[in-house]
Design a protein around this motif. Structure first.
Motif, mmCIF file in Angstrom:
data_model
loop_
_atom_site.group_PDB
_atom_site.id
_atom_site.type_symbol
_atom_site.label_atom_id
_atom_site.label_comp_id
_atom_site.label_asym_id
_atom_site.label_seq_id
_atom_site.Cartn_x
_atom_site.Cartn_y
_atom_site.Cartn_z
ATOM 1 N N GLY A 314 3.171 -5.833 22.594
ATOM 2 C CA GLY A 314 4.564 -5.504 22.369
ATOM 3 C C GLY A 314 5.407 -5.579 23.627
ATOM 4 N N LYS A 315 6.406 -4.710 23.719
ATOM 5 C CA LYS A 315 7.367 -4.759 24.819
ATOM 6 C C LYS A 315 6.766 -4.370 26.160
ATOM 7 C CE LYS A 315 11.309 -3.917 21.793
ATOM 8 N NZ LYS A 315 12.440 -3.017 21.444
ATOM 9 N N ALA A 343 9.302 6.655 29.397
ATOM 10 C CA ALA A 343 9.204 7.935 28.696
ATOM 11 C C ALA A 343 9.307 7.747 27.187
ATOM 12 C CB ALA A 343 10.283 8.887 29.196
ATOM 13 N N ASP A 344 10.183 6.853 26.770
ATOM 14 C CA ASP A 344 10.332 6.580 25.334
ATOM 15 C C ASP A 344 9.049 5.955 24.778
ATOM 16 O OD1 ASP A 344 11.895 6.163 22.802
ATOM 17 O OD2 ASP A 344 11.534 4.061 23.322
ATOM 18 N N TRP A 345 8.449 5.054 25.535
ATOM 19 C CA TRP A 345 7.205 4.440 25.091
ATOM 20 C C TRP A 345 6.100 5.472 24.947
ATOM 21 C CZ3 TRP A 345 7.282 -0.299 28.917
ATOM 22 C CH2 TRP A 345 8.226 -1.229 28.464
ATOM 23 N N ILE A 380 -4.218 -1.871 21.895
ATOM 24 C CA ILE A 380 -3.374 -3.073 21.948
ATOM 25 C C ILE A 380 -2.570 -3.221 20.663
ATOM 26 C CG2 ILE A 380 -3.422 -5.602 22.035
ATOM 27 C CD1 ILE A 380 -6.009 -5.269 23.775
ATOM 28 N N GLU A 381 -3.239 -3.033 19.533
ATOM 29 C CA GLU A 381 -2.560 -3.166 18.247
ATOM 30 C C GLU A 381 -1.474 -2.121 18.080
ATOM 31 O OE1 GLU A 381 -1.297 -2.598 14.341
ATOM 32 O OE2 GLU A 381 -2.591 -1.107 15.324
ATOM 33 N N ARG A 385 2.590 -2.598 17.666
ATOM 34 C CA ARG A 385 3.236 -2.108 16.463
ATOM 35 C C ARG A 385 4.387 -1.144 16.743
ATOM 36 N NH1 ARG A 385 1.533 2.330 13.745
ATOM 37 N NH2 ARG A 385 -0.501 2.204 14.776
ATOM 38 N N VAL A 386 4.245 -0.289 17.758
ATOM 39 C CA VAL A 386 5.232 0.795 17.917
ATOM 40 C C VAL A 386 6.183 0.611 19.096
ATOM 41 C CG1 VAL A 386 3.609 2.401 16.859
ATOM 42 C CG2 VAL A 386 3.800 2.315 19.360
ATOM 43 N N LEU A 387 5.856 -0.285 20.027
ATOM 44 C CA LEU A 387 6.750 -0.440 21.188
ATOM 45 C C LEU A 387 7.773 -1.549 20.962
ATOM 46 C CD1 LEU A 387 4.271 -0.043 24.193
ATOM 47 C CD2 LEU A 387 5.566 1.704 22.964
#
Length: 387
Positions: A314-315, A343-345, A380-381, A385-387
């Motif tokens: 992801g990001k 921090a958000d990640w 990794i997955e 998915r969330v970042l």
């Protein structure tokens, strides 16, 4: 190869959790649970005779483990305390010149950082801080500042807690050390049992501080100091445990032990020492050295780093990796990524059951013995998915 069976109790408490903060709060192996029970049993079995057992068997065993890990010539140079801050205070108290002139960095852990700021505020210390960045010139800049002289104390991390940067010129600082000053103090908390560390060539000239909360897998309360002979023979901050043993000192003055025991404090909880001894015994029984554990962690880090740089996570691929894997054997056991969204990640990952930690704008992923390849693939997955 998976070593999860050594951590079955901790992992079973939250089976779905992905704990990638081994550099922060390392999970405890099963052996430490048994040791905690042993502490209770022996405290009550021996009762008033407990301290004979502690100083006769438990502490010498722990000293021997530390000495073997660091290649120290004499286990008697090792003394324990509940935290490194206590030990640091005892060292600094022994500097006769006031205010104490200290050379350090802008990247030391909070146990030194906060205390140093307060010493400055109170007029008790004059502190020169060398900036960590730019990283590529730091070692040379710090050694140059130390060589210029004018310091009573030189304080530096073996591995920096925020960036994972490794200081590679301890031997150069040791060459400057002198019982009359400067004294060199190396904070090894993020190096001890994280990476193979051989102090044999410098043990007679440097102080080394570390503890069991992180890579020694023993939890809080088992911190230690290696104190070279002849340096700080009479710390002003002292505890009554320093009254036992072979004592020396000026006539009519407060006597001290001549070995590392001169830095003993007072009564403390001994259960962390039991845990530490049990963990070291577990590793010996499993045939695992620090080099082996580091190699295991490195393999996991290599996969994660390649996934990030390859755009699989992801990001996170857009962040700056400030301590990438190199050919160096000595290194931190975490990967540190700098980004304003750090921090958000971390919050997003935590909501997804992945534990990491953040220092300012740096998110860190720590790797250890209780993770395997499948965990890294799940990590990794989840990042993708969330970042």
């Amino acid at each position: 190869m998976s070593h999860k069976t050594l951590f079955s109790r901790a992992l079973s408490l939250d089976p779905e959790r992905l704990h990638f903060a081994a550099h922060s709060h390392h999970l405890w192996p099963d052996a430490s649970f048994d040791a905690q029970v042993q502490t209770w049993v022996e405290a009550n079995r021996f009762a008033d005779r407990k301290w004979d057992l502690i100083f006769g068997e438990v502490i010498p065993r722990a000293q021997a483990h530390v000495a073997r890990e660091l290649n120290l010539p004499d286990p008697a140079t090792v003394v324990f305390a509940p935290n490194t801050h206590d030990l640091l205070l005892r060292i600094v108290s022994g500097v006769e010149r006031k205010p104490v002139r200290i050379l350090s960095t802008d990247g030391e852990f909070h146990s030194f950082r906060r205390q140093a700021e307060r010493w400055e505020e109170a007029g008790e210390a004059l502190i020169t801080r060398v900036a960590l960045e730019p990283f590529e010139t730091f070692d040379a800049r710090f050694v140059a500042a130390a060589t210029a002289g004018g310091f009573d104390l030189i304080v530096i991390s073996q591995v920096f807690f925020r960036t994972g940067q490794v200081f590679g010129r301890v031997a150069d600082l040791a060459a400057l050390a002198d019982p009359a000053g400067p004294w060199v103090v190396v904070d090894g908390y993020h190096g001890f049992m994280a990476t193979p560390t051989d102090l044999g060539a410098v043990a007679d000239r440097i102080f080394y501080l570390a503890g069991g909360y992180k890579y020694a897998m023993s939890g809080e309360g088992v911190c230690f100091l290696h104190a070279p002979d002849g340096y700080c023979p009479r710390p002003v901050i002292t505890g009554w445990f320093s009254e036992f043993g072979e004592l020396s000192g000026p006539p009519g003055g407060v006597p001290y032990r001549s070995d590392g025991g001169r830095f003993w404090g007072a009564t403390f909880d001994v259960s962390p020492l039991y845990r530490f001894n049990a963990v070291r015994g577990m590793l010996d029984e499993a045939g695992l050295t620090t080099a082996d554990v580091s190699a295991h962690a490195r393999g996991l880090m290599e996969r994660f780093q390649s996934a990030v740089t390859g755009g699989e996570a992801g990001k996170l691929s857009g962040a700056e990796l400030i301590n990438p894997l190199t050919d160096d054997i000595s290194r931190a056991r975490f990967l540190a990524f700098r980004d304003v969204k750090a921090a958000d990640w971390r919050a997003r990952l935590l909501d997804a059951g992945v534990f990491t930690d953040v220092r300012d704008d740096v998110i860190r992923f720590g790797f250890g013995l209780y993770q395997d390849e499948a965990d890294v693939e799940r990590l990794i997955e989840t990042c993708r998915r969330v970042l």
